[in-house]
Design a protein around this motif. Structure first.
Motif, PDB file in Angstrom:
ATOM      1  N   UNK A 125       0.846  -1.191   0.000  1.00  0.00           N
ATOM      2  CA  UNK A 125       0.000   0.000   0.000  1.00  0.00           C
ATOM      3  C   UNK A 125       0.882   1.242   0.000  1.00  0.00           C
ATOM      4  N   UNK A 126       0.481   2.229  -0.799  1.00  0.00           N
ATOM      5  CA  UNK A 126       1.198   3.503  -0.887  1.00  0.00           C
ATOM      6  C   UNK A 126       0.204   4.619  -0.573  1.00  0.00           C
ATOM      7  N   UNK A 127       0.584   5.497   0.342  1.00  0.00           N
ATOM      8  CA  UNK A 127      -0.280   6.608   0.757  1.00  0.00           C
ATOM      9  C   UNK A 127       0.200   7.905   0.129  1.00  0.00           C
TER      10      UNK A 127
ATOM     11  N   UNK B 115      -3.524   0.296  -3.364  1.00  0.00           N
ATOM     12  CA  UNK B 115      -3.217  -1.065  -2.904  1.00  0.00           C
ATOM     13  C   UNK B 115      -2.921  -1.936  -4.120  1.00  0.00           C
ATOM     14  N   UNK B 116      -1.830  -2.663  -4.056  1.00  0.00           N
ATOM     15  CA  UNK B 116      -1.450  -3.545  -5.153  1.00  0.00           C
ATOM     16  C   UNK B 116      -1.157  -4.944  -4.632  1.00  0.00           C
TER      17      UNK B 116
ATOM     18  N   UNK C 278      -8.790  -6.578  -5.944  1.00  0.00           N
ATOM     19  CA  UNK C 278      -8.509  -6.462  -4.510  1.00  0.00           C
ATOM     20  C   UNK C 278      -9.795  -6.079  -3.787  1.00  0.00           C
ATOM     21  N   UNK C 279     -10.082  -6.788  -2.696  1.00  0.00           N
ATOM     22  CA  UNK C 279     -11.267  -6.503  -1.893  1.00  0.00           C
ATOM     23  C   UNK C 279     -10.840  -6.247  -0.457  1.00  0.00           C
ATOM     24  N   UNK C 280     -11.338  -5.169   0.110  1.00  0.00           N
ATOM     25  CA  UNK C 280     -11.015  -4.842   1.493  1.00  0.00           C
ATOM     26  C   UNK C 280     -11.201  -3.369   1.751  1.00  0.00           C
ATOM     27  N   UNK C 281     -10.634  -2.908   2.840  1.00  0.00           N
ATOM     28  CA  UNK C 281     -10.731  -1.496   3.190  1.00  0.00           C
ATOM     29  C   UNK C 281      -9.385  -0.985   3.674  1.00  0.00           C
TER      30      UNK C 281
ATOM     31  N   UNK D 237     -11.770  -0.185  -0.666  1.00  0.00           N
ATOM     32  CA  UNK D 237     -10.914  -0.190  -1.852  1.00  0.00           C
ATOM     33  C   UNK D 237     -11.798  -0.394  -3.085  1.00  0.00           C
ATOM     34  N   UNK D 238     -11.652   0.482  -4.069  1.00  0.00           N
ATOM     35  CA  UNK D 238     -12.443   0.377  -5.291  1.00  0.00           C
ATOM     36  C   UNK D 238     -11.787  -0.613  -6.248  1.00  0.00           C
ATOM     37  N   UNK D 239     -12.464  -0.863  -7.374  1.00  0.00           N
ATOM     38  CA  UNK D 239     -11.957  -1.858  -8.324  1.00  0.00           C
ATOM     39  C   UNK D 239     -10.617  -1.468  -8.931  1.00  0.00           C
ATOM     40  N   UNK D 240     -10.276  -0.180  -8.897  1.00  0.00           N
ATOM     41  CA  UNK D 240      -8.973   0.227  -9.434  1.00  0.00           C
ATOM     42  C   UNK D 240      -7.865   0.162  -8.381  1.00  0.00           C
ATOM     43  N   UNK D 241      -8.208  -0.374  -7.197  1.00  0.00           N
ATOM     44  CA  UNK D 241      -7.189  -0.572  -6.166  1.00  0.00           C
ATOM     45  C   UNK D 241      -6.901   0.639  -5.309  1.00  0.00           C
ATOM     46  N   UNK D 242      -7.784   1.638  -5.321  1.00  0.00           N
ATOM     47  CA  UNK D 242      -7.551   2.838  -4.499  1.00  0.00           C
ATOM     48  C   UNK D 242      -8.664   3.004  -3.466  1.00  0.00           C
ATOM     49  N   UNK D 243      -8.299   3.668  -2.385  1.00  0.00           N
ATOM     50  CA  UNK D 243      -9.254   4.072  -1.349  1.00  0.00           C
ATOM     51  C   UNK D 243      -8.993   5.533  -1.044  1.00  0.00           C
ATOM     52  N   UNK D 244     -10.055   6.321  -0.946  1.00  0.00           N
ATOM     53  CA  UNK D 244      -9.919   7.766  -0.771  1.00  0.00           C
ATOM     54  C   UNK D 244     -10.710   8.217   0.452  1.00  0.00           C
TER      55      UNK D 244
END
Length: 195
Positions: free
Chosen positions: A13-15, A34-35, A44-47, A62-69
């Motif tokens: 994960x990169x912030x 998240x990768x 990827x599934x999660x939070x 986490x969205x389907x593109x692997x990011x959470x905002x």
């Protein structure tokens, strides 16, 4: 019998933030990417949990593109350590934590105004001034440019003394989140009318 142990898919994960420095009260957008460490072909599934100085700010899926905002406001002034951690749904994805990053929150400007001045001011009268606006908690101080024309006390009570022009200034002191603010009004003191 043969036991097969399925290991969770390793993640990283990169912030990132939309700004390295913000002003108190300004929104800051935190984005975590998240990768997976291998090409599994899975989404990827999660939070992601977002932290400031070790305290939880909030969480985002986490969205389907692997990011959470997550967009946050109200972080206090000063330098802060931001981190993010990924928690996978079920047992398919391994947990991961981001590197620490520093975010600086600067004190904000505030604007005040002076209220309560009568339309016409003559010598020998008293009236009370106040302030409007200003988000801080600093104390308000008052001053007169010419105390032979008008004096003002610490509570904003004005007493006119003689004819002339005077400027009254209000200052709201800085506090931990806001810079000092000032406002001024200039008016003429006329002779007291005799009826």
């Amino acid at each position: 019998s043969i036991t097969i142990k399925v290991l969770p898919i390793a993640t990283s994960i990169v912030l990132q933030t939309d700004k390295a420095v913000s002003v108190y009260g300004e929104a800051v957008k935190l984005t975590a990417g998240v990768e997976m460490q291998n090409e599994s072909g899975l989404n990827i599934a999660g939070k992601v949990n977002f932290y400031c100085d070790g305290s939880l700010l909030g969480a985002a899926d986490v969205t389907t593109d692997g990011t959470a905002v997550l967009e946050v406001q109200g972080i206090g002034t000063g330098d802060h350590i931001l981190t993010a951690s990924f928690v996978g749904t079920g047992t398919g994805f391994g947990e991961s934590e981001s590197s620490r990053m520093t975010h600086t929150v600067m004190r904000a400007e505030q604007t005040i105004g002076i209220t309560g001045k009568p339309d016409e001011v003559s010598a020998g009268v008293r009236f009370l001034l106040g302030i409007s606006g200003g988000g801080g908690t600093g104390e308000v101080s008052w001053s007169s440019s010419d105390e032979t024309v008008a004096v003002i006390d610490e509570d904003g009570n004005v007493t006119t003394v003689d004819v002339g022009q005077v400027t009254i200034t209000a200052r709201k002191a800085e506090d931990s989140n806001y810079l000092e603010a000032s406002a001024a009004i200039t008016f003429d003191v006329t002779e007291k009318s005799i009826r």
